[in-house]
Design an enzyme around this catalytic site. Structure first.
Site, PDB file in Angstrom:
ATOM      1  NE  ARG A 140      -3.868  -0.160   2.095  1.00  0.00           N
ATOM      2  CZ  ARG A 140      -4.857   0.099   2.956  1.00  0.00           C
ATOM      3  NH1 ARG A 140      -4.954  -0.618   4.066  1.00  0.00           N
ATOM      4  NH2 ARG A 140      -5.732   1.061   2.711  1.00  0.00           N
ATOM      5  CB  SER A 187      -8.175  11.713   1.067  1.00  0.00           C
ATOM      6  OG  SER A 187      -8.801  10.783   1.943  1.00  0.00           O
ATOM      7  CD  GLU A 334     -15.635   4.813   3.809  1.00  0.00           C
ATOM      8  OE1 GLU A 334     -16.349   4.799   4.808  1.00  0.00           O
ATOM      9  OE2 GLU A 334     -14.516   5.361   3.774  1.00  0.00           O
TER      10      GLU A 334
END
Length: 446
Positions: A140, A187, A334
């Site tokens: 990630r 973000s 999400e």
């Protein structure tokens, strides 16, 4: 893309025999809980978090802050304002900001908020803080935070990976000032710098240079929570430059904060009302919130339901029909897995847009949703920035989760309407939604 095989246990997703009619107490917001923990750890006085979410991600944050020297006391309150209700509702956490220090090792698991929000905090610690986590966490992106902290004066060892594992060599302070980052992939890069910004010597000015910025509601949540503890924040919405956020240096106040229910985690239960033509009440739904999940009221209404916000909470009712939708989800990515699951059961096609960044989440959610729905007989294709879903009659089968909590709840939604769906590793829902199988069974009256 190989599904997880470490947890072969299969959970038979319950099939709905009729319309649901239930009240579901949804536990507290992960996003609010973890931001509140960081701000309380950086405050100049003790604070309280009431009704915190107790889940893998939030307990990883608690463990990480404790490793760095913050005292967090857990109590069970008998006060009527915090007792009863969902998991964690009788709890309060007292946070004593006793100073940040190393050496320490932090386990981030696969929690984006922990791996991104805490390196700036570690830069303020006295001593080295090592960050490590699950194998997926190594994939990630963290470059936005790492590069920014270096530009602001921090020393970080990451062997040039721009990812975990890494060590932040805290010196007790950070100069801060202006920094430019590309937060197109998350973000959280912006939120991470803003949360610690008041403690930097010069504060921080974060300038986003990328062409897109996903999940803006999460940045607004960060700004609102900073202002609530006394920080001065200038934003594009308050008349500042586009894509620039400024935080003035200063002390943060300790607060007594009650955590809102996690509205994104309410999604599968609202979807159940839509899929079964039933009714679900989510108590304590806030009248005003920065949580992305609040957009479910609009999206699921367009897909065939209706909702009413009352003094008790949100009452959502399905009509018995599910309609396809063409929707931009960049700010609320999400929610994509749950919307995709509902769309696979609709009476017309759907297009979900603006969510290319989901390829970098807990798993590549676009590839995973496409593969798993199609293996149940669906017709889903990936686009450059989302999914196109053509409803087809689905059949039972194994729905792999890739250690992703929102994949598990998406599979459960499909299982309401399709017999024989088995969810691999439903326990992964504990990342943000403890006791999901029990909540799901309770909603169905099982």
């Amino acid at each position: 893309m190989a599904p997880n095989t470490a947890h072969p246990a299969l959970w038979p997703a319950p099939h709905a025999s009729g319309a649901v009619d239930a009240t579901v107490h949804v536990p507290g917001s992960k996003s609010v809980t973890n931001r509140a923990l960081v701000l309380a750890a950086l405050a100049s006085e003790p604070g309280w978090l009431r009704r915190p979410l107790r889940s893998r991600d939030t307990l990883l944050m608690v463990g990480a802050l404790r490793a760095m020297g913050v005292e967090i006391e857990e109590t069970v309150s008998s006060s009527s304002s915090v007792a009863g209700g969902p998991d964690g509702a009788g709890e309060a956490w007292r946070v004593l900001p006793t100073g940040l220090r190393g050496p320490a090792t932090v386990d981030v698991g696969n929690a984006g908020t922990v791996m991104r929000f805490l390196p700036p905090v570690a830069a303020l610690a006295d001593g080295p803080i090592r960050f490590d986590g699950d194998p997926r966490s190594y994939e990630r992106p963290l470059h936005g935070v790492i590069d920014a902290l270096r530009a602001l004066g921090a020393r970080i060892d990451d062997d040039g990976r721009g990812a975990l594992p890494l060590t932040v060599h805290g010196s007790g302070a950070l100069e801060g000032g202006p920094v430019s980052i590309d937060a197109s992939s998350s973000s959280q890069f912006v939120s991470a710098l803003l949360l610690s910004g008041p403690r930097f010597n010069q504060g921080v000015e974060v300038r986003h240079t990328g062409s897109t910025l996903p999940s803006m509601p999460h940045i607004r949540m960060t700004v609102d929570m900073l202002r609530a503890v006394g920080a001065q924040v200038d934003t594009p919405e308050s008349g500042g430059e586009p894509n620039v956020w400024r935080v003035t240096p200063g002390a943060l106040l300790g607060r007594d904060l009650t955590i809102e229910p996690d509205l994104s985690n309410a999604q599968p239960f609202l979807a159940a009302a839509l899929v079964t033509g039933g009714k679900v009440l989510i108590p304590d739904w806030p009248a005003r919130t920065t949580q992305p999940g609040d957009r479910l009221r609009e999206i699921f209404t367009e897909m065939g339901g209706s909702c009413e916000l009352t003094e008790y909470g949100l009452e959502f009712t399905g009509s018995g029909a599910i309609h396809g939708i063409d929707v931009e989800l960049g700010d609320v990515g999400e929610l994509t897995p749950g919307i995709a699951a509902v769309a696979a059961l609709a009476d017309s096609p759907s297009t979900l847009r603006g969510v290319a960044h989901l390829r970098l989440h807990e798993t590549d959610r676009l590839a995973a949703l496409t593969k798993e729905i199609n293996e149940l007989g669906g017709d889903v294709t990936e686009t450059a920035d989302g999914l196109h879903i053509r409803p087809r009659k689905l059949h039972g089968g194994i729905f792999h989760t890739y250690e992703d909590h929102r994949m598990a709840t998406a599979g459960a939604i499909i299982g309401l309407a399709v017999e024989g769906v088995q969810i691999e590793n439903v326990a992964t829902t504990a990342k943000t939604l403890p006791d999901f199988p029990e909540l799901w069974a309770g909603m169905l009256g099982n």
